[in-house]
Write a protein that holds these residues in place. Structure first.
Motif, mmCIF file in Angstrom:
data_model
loop_
_atom_site.group_PDB
_atom_site.id
_atom_site.type_symbol
_atom_site.label_atom_id
_atom_site.label_comp_id
_atom_site.label_asym_id
_atom_site.label_seq_id
_atom_site.Cartn_x
_atom_site.Cartn_y
_atom_site.Cartn_z
ATOM 1 N N LEU A 93 0.830 -1.208 0.000
ATOM 2 C CA LEU A 93 0.000 0.000 0.000
ATOM 3 C C LEU A 93 0.864 1.258 0.000
ATOM 4 C CD1 LEU A 93 -2.768 -1.249 2.426
ATOM 5 C CD2 LEU A 93 -3.053 -0.746 -0.020
ATOM 6 N N ALA A 94 1.991 1.222 0.714
ATOM 7 C CA ALA A 94 2.919 2.358 0.696
ATOM 8 C C ALA A 94 3.481 2.560 -0.713
ATOM 9 C CB ALA A 94 4.053 2.135 1.702
ATOM 10 N N GLN A 95 3.784 1.466 -1.403
ATOM 11 C CA GLN A 95 4.299 1.570 -2.769
ATOM 12 C C GLN A 95 3.249 2.165 -3.705
ATOM 13 O OE1 GLN A 95 5.444 -2.537 -3.221
ATOM 14 N NE2 GLN A 95 7.606 -2.064 -2.861
ATOM 15 N N VAL A 96 1.999 1.782 -3.532
ATOM 16 C CA VAL A 96 0.919 2.353 -4.340
ATOM 17 C C VAL A 96 0.842 3.865 -4.097
ATOM 18 C CG1 VAL A 96 -1.597 2.431 -4.586
ATOM 19 C CG2 VAL A 96 -0.428 0.233 -4.591
ATOM 20 N N ALA A 97 0.892 4.271 -2.832
ATOM 21 C CA ALA A 97 0.794 5.694 -2.507
ATOM 22 C C ALA A 97 1.981 6.479 -3.050
ATOM 23 C CB ALA A 97 0.672 5.885 -0.993
ATOM 24 N N VAL A 98 3.172 5.929 -2.952
ATOM 25 C CA VAL A 98 4.336 6.652 -3.467
ATOM 26 C C VAL A 98 4.347 6.607 -4.993
ATOM 27 C CG1 VAL A 98 6.217 4.935 -3.480
ATOM 28 C CG2 VAL A 98 6.685 7.271 -2.795
ATOM 29 N N GLY A 99 3.772 5.574 -5.597
ATOM 30 C CA GLY A 99 3.616 5.553 -7.051
ATOM 31 C C GLY A 99 2.699 6.668 -7.518
ATOM 32 N N LEU A 100 1.606 6.882 -6.787
ATOM 33 C CA LEU A 100 0.707 7.993 -7.089
ATOM 34 C C LEU A 100 1.448 9.324 -6.912
ATOM 35 C CD1 LEU A 100 -2.058 9.224 -7.744
ATOM 36 C CD2 LEU A 100 -2.696 8.850 -5.340
ATOM 37 N N THR A 101 2.277 9.413 -5.888
ATOM 38 C CA THR A 101 3.075 10.615 -5.654
ATOM 39 C C THR A 101 3.951 10.917 -6.867
ATOM 40 O OG1 THR A 101 3.140 10.192 -3.275
ATOM 41 C CG2 THR A 101 4.841 11.653 -4.160
ATOM 42 N N GLY A 118 3.337 -2.075 -6.251
ATOM 43 C CA GLY A 118 2.410 -2.084 -5.125
ATOM 44 C C GLY A 118 1.180 -2.924 -5.409
ATOM 45 N N ALA A 119 0.651 -2.831 -6.639
ATOM 46 C CA ALA A 119 -0.517 -3.637 -7.022
ATOM 47 C C ALA A 119 -0.203 -5.121 -6.913
ATOM 48 C CB ALA A 119 -0.956 -3.285 -8.446
ATOM 49 N N GLY A 120 0.977 -5.512 -7.386
ATOM 50 C CA GLY A 120 1.380 -6.912 -7.292
ATOM 51 C C GLY A 120 1.546 -7.371 -5.857
ATOM 52 N N ALA A 121 2.111 -6.500 -5.025
ATOM 53 C CA ALA A 121 2.334 -6.866 -3.623
ATOM 54 C C ALA A 121 1.028 -7.055 -2.872
ATOM 55 C CB ALA A 121 3.192 -5.801 -2.930
ATOM 56 N N ALA A 140 -8.319 -6.204 -4.388
ATOM 57 C CA ALA A 140 -8.498 -6.356 -5.835
ATOM 58 C C ALA A 140 -8.796 -5.001 -6.478
ATOM 59 C CB ALA A 140 -9.609 -7.356 -6.134
ATOM 60 N N GLY A 141 -9.624 -4.207 -5.835
ATOM 61 C CA GLY A 141 -9.960 -2.887 -6.361
ATOM 62 C C GLY A 141 -8.767 -1.951 -6.374
ATOM 63 N N VAL A 142 -7.986 -1.956 -5.290
ATOM 64 C CA VAL A 142 -6.791 -1.106 -5.223
ATOM 65 C C VAL A 142 -5.791 -1.537 -6.294
ATOM 66 C CG1 VAL A 142 -4.777 -0.483 -3.810
ATOM 67 C CG2 VAL A 142 -7.064 -0.490 -2.790
ATOM 68 N N GLY A 143 -5.616 -2.848 -6.444
ATOM 69 C CA GLY A 143 -4.691 -3.351 -7.458
ATOM 70 C C GLY A 143 -5.127 -2.987 -8.866
#
Length: 171
Positions: A93-101, A118-121, A140-143
């Protein structure tokens, strides 16, 4: 007494008593450093232990406010303080947030890579744990959201609005 025991050197940089760098520079809403003295966005305190529900609620509020860098720090606290069995969930989830950043900063390649990682994790953690909705988080939705955004920023190459693009974590 040798030099190694003399303690930290005062070289004019912002350091704590142990000699470790502090990040006291003001930051904007996407975590970019601003000049000293500028009015920045209040930083997230580091090392806070929150319940999973508090983590999700605080991170969602920060994402909705267009502050994914700060949401990443909330997830990072959970990753570092939570049980070993949940570290990959919070790290993803942290990777998803920093990816959005990064995508909002205009770093297309880095943003897409972190969104996909992040999606894969989170997907892998959900499969391995058998919990597709831990703490109400729709993995699933976040990914799916992260993979879709990664593809779109790579295709369009446009800087995105982090608040407008913020994911819904769940319930």
């Amino acid at each position: 007494m040798g030099d190694a025991e003399a303690g930290p050197v005062d070289d004019g940089r912002d350091r704590d008593t142990e000699g470790r760098a502090r990040n006291a520079r003001p930051r904007d809403g996407l975590g970019r450093p601003l000049p000293y003295g500028a009015n920045g966005v209040e930083r997230q305190p580091e090392g806070i232990v929150r319940s999973p529900a508090e983590t999700v609620a605080e991170a969602q509020a920060l994402l909705d406010a267009g502050k994914p860098f700060h949401a990443h720090e909330v997830f990072e606290d959970a990753w570092k303080s939570g049980p070993e069995s949940e570290r990959e969930l919070w790290r993803g989830l942290a990777q998803v947030a920093v990816g959005l950043t990064h995508a909002a900063r205009g770093n297309v390649k880095g943003g897409a890579r972190l969104l996909r990682r992040g999606a894969g994790a989170v997907r892998e953690w959900g499969v391995e744990s058998g919990e597709p909705r831990p703490y109400g988080i729709d993995l699933a939705g976040v990914g799916a959201w992260a993979r879709e955004l990664a593809g779109r920023v790579e295709k369009d190459g446009d800087v995105i609005d982090a608040g407008a693009e913020a994911p819904r974590l769940g319930d």
